[in-house]
Design a protein around this motif. Structure first.
Motif, PDB file in Angstrom:
ATOM      1  N   TRP A   1       1.604   8.969  -5.624  1.00 13.83           N
ATOM      2  CA  TRP A   1       0.304   8.335  -5.841  1.00 13.83           C
ATOM      3  C   TRP A   1      -0.277   8.667  -7.216  1.00 13.83           C
TER       4      TRP A   1
ATOM      5  N   LEU B   1      -1.051   5.681 -10.585  1.00 11.73           N
ATOM      6  CA  LEU B   1      -2.337   5.397 -11.231  1.00 11.73           C
ATOM      7  C   LEU B   1      -2.100   4.597 -12.507  1.00 11.73           C
TER       8      LEU B   1
ATOM      9  N   TRP C   1     -15.363  16.177 -11.086  1.00  8.91           N
ATOM     10  CA  TRP C   1     -15.334  15.423  -9.840  1.00  8.91           C
ATOM     11  C   TRP C   1     -16.291  16.055  -8.829  1.00  8.91           C
TER      12      TRP C   1
ATOM     13  N   ALA D   1      -1.348   8.745  -0.033  1.00  5.74           N
ATOM     14  CA  ALA D   1      -2.290   8.104  -0.963  1.00  5.74           C
ATOM     15  C   ALA D   1      -3.199   9.168  -1.563  1.00  5.74           C
TER      16      ALA D   1
ATOM     17  N   PRO E   1      -6.921  10.566  -3.324  1.00  4.47           N
ATOM     18  CA  PRO E   1      -8.298  10.578  -2.818  1.00  4.47           C
ATOM     19  C   PRO E   1      -9.248   9.647  -3.559  1.00  4.47           C
ATOM     20  N   TRP E   2      -8.760   8.992  -4.624  1.00  4.71           N
ATOM     21  CA  TRP E   2      -9.656   8.221  -5.476  1.00  4.71           C
ATOM     22  C   TRP E   2      -9.380   6.728  -5.353  1.00  4.71           C
ATOM     23  N   THR E   3     -10.430   5.959  -5.114  1.00  3.94           N
ATOM     24  CA  THR E   3     -10.267   4.505  -5.047  1.00  3.94           C
ATOM     25  C   THR E   3     -10.165   3.895  -6.433  1.00  3.94           C
ATOM     26  N   SER E   4     -10.682   4.605  -7.439  1.00  6.31           N
ATOM     27  CA  SER E   4     -10.615   4.119  -8.820  1.00  6.31           C
ATOM     28  C   SER E   4     -10.380   5.298  -9.747  1.00  6.31           C
TER      29      SER E   4
ATOM     30  N   GLN F   1      -7.676   6.540 -13.371  1.00  9.76           N
ATOM     31  CA  GLN F   1      -6.688   6.119 -14.351  1.00  9.76           C
ATOM     32  C   GLN F   1      -6.148   7.314 -15.112  1.00  9.76           C
TER      33      GLN F   1
ATOM     34  N   ILE G   1     -11.722   9.660 -13.160  1.00 10.93           N
ATOM     35  CA  ILE G   1     -12.085   8.975 -11.925  1.00 10.93           C
ATOM     36  C   ILE G   1     -13.293   8.088 -12.208  1.00 10.93           C
TER      37      ILE G   1
END
Length: 252
Positions: free
Chosen positions: A23, A27, A150, A193, A195-198, A200, A251
């Motif tokens: 995962w 990214l 974070w 997966a 932990p971050w939906t968005s 890079q 994030i």
């Protein structure tokens, strides 16, 4: 011992596991210029001197190199990192860690004039979170890119600084991004997966990686490099390995 302390105890997830993390590899990868596009300033909120270099030292040097103003908001002086140490007292650490940060920034193409030190108590940022958010809000404006830890990093100072920065950015229309530090210690590299939906990956060239490594080495009180600590450093080699990668993660 509370849950936060347990999550960052022991050796943590080794860098070898992260190198095979599906995962993390998935990214999207972008250049620093993409992150900084249209930025008036890069404001980096750092709970302790060294967090800014560990989390986003590559992006900071890219911003400075292209003429984007960089300002580090150093929330605490990290004076409580060695409780009860006979030599590394809070007073000594306050001075030492400010000096180390200045040297680290020189390695990244900046200097101490790029730092604002707030002097909040190390380990107690959450008690001052409202005031910190107000202070940041008064400094920020639309067009700034704000980086902070974070909000689920599992260190209370990191999480409080992240929340304060996010609230301040939202109040003035600045763009807010977060960087993980202790998350690499306790997150599961084998999870299906992340932990971050968005999020890079920011690519770092070999020269940028070398400068970041030099900047990290400036924090001798944390790494033990050139400093006879007499105890285990906060940042031993297995921790530093997580920040010597060819990329950084931000994030959204």
């Amino acid at each position: 011992m509370d849950a936060v302390a347990v999550r960052i105890e022991g050796q943590g997830t080794p860098e070898s596991a992260w190198q095979g993390c599906a995962w993390l590899e998935a990214l999207p990868s972008v250049e620093a210029d993409t992150v900084l596009l249209g930025a008036r300033r890069l404001i980096v909120v750092s709970p302790h001197p060294d967090d800014e270099v560990l989390g986003c030292g590559g992006l900071m040097q890219a911003a400075a190199a292209q003429g984007c103003a960089v300002q580090v908001i150093s929330v605490t002086d990290g004076e409580a990192c060695y409780p009860d140490h006979p030599r590394l007292t809070p007073a000594r650490l306050r001075d030492a860690r400010r000096r180390e940060l200045a040297v680290a920034l020189q390695a990244l193409g900046m200097d101490a004039t790029h730092v604002t030190s707030l002097g909040l108590p190390d380990g107690a940022v959450a008690r001052h979170e409202t005031d910190l958010a107000a202070h940041l809000g008064a400094r920020l404006s639309a067009g700034d890119v704000v980086l902070a830890p974070w909000i689920h990093d599992a260190h209370p100072d990191h999480e409080a600084a992240g929340r304060a920065a996010r609230a301040a950015a939202a109040s003035c229309g600045a763009r807010s991004l977060q960087y993980p530090v202790w998350a690499w210690h306790w997150l599961d590299a084998q999870a299906p997966a992340g932990p971050w939906t968005s999020a890079q990956r920011i690519a770092l060239c070999p020269a940028a990686r070398a400068r970041k490594r030099e900047a990290i080495a400036a924090f001798a009180t944390q790494t033990g490099e050139g400093e006879a600590l007499g105890c285990e450093p906060i940042l031993p080699e297995h921790v530093l390995d997580r920040f010597r990668r060819s990329f950084e993660v931000l994030i959204g």
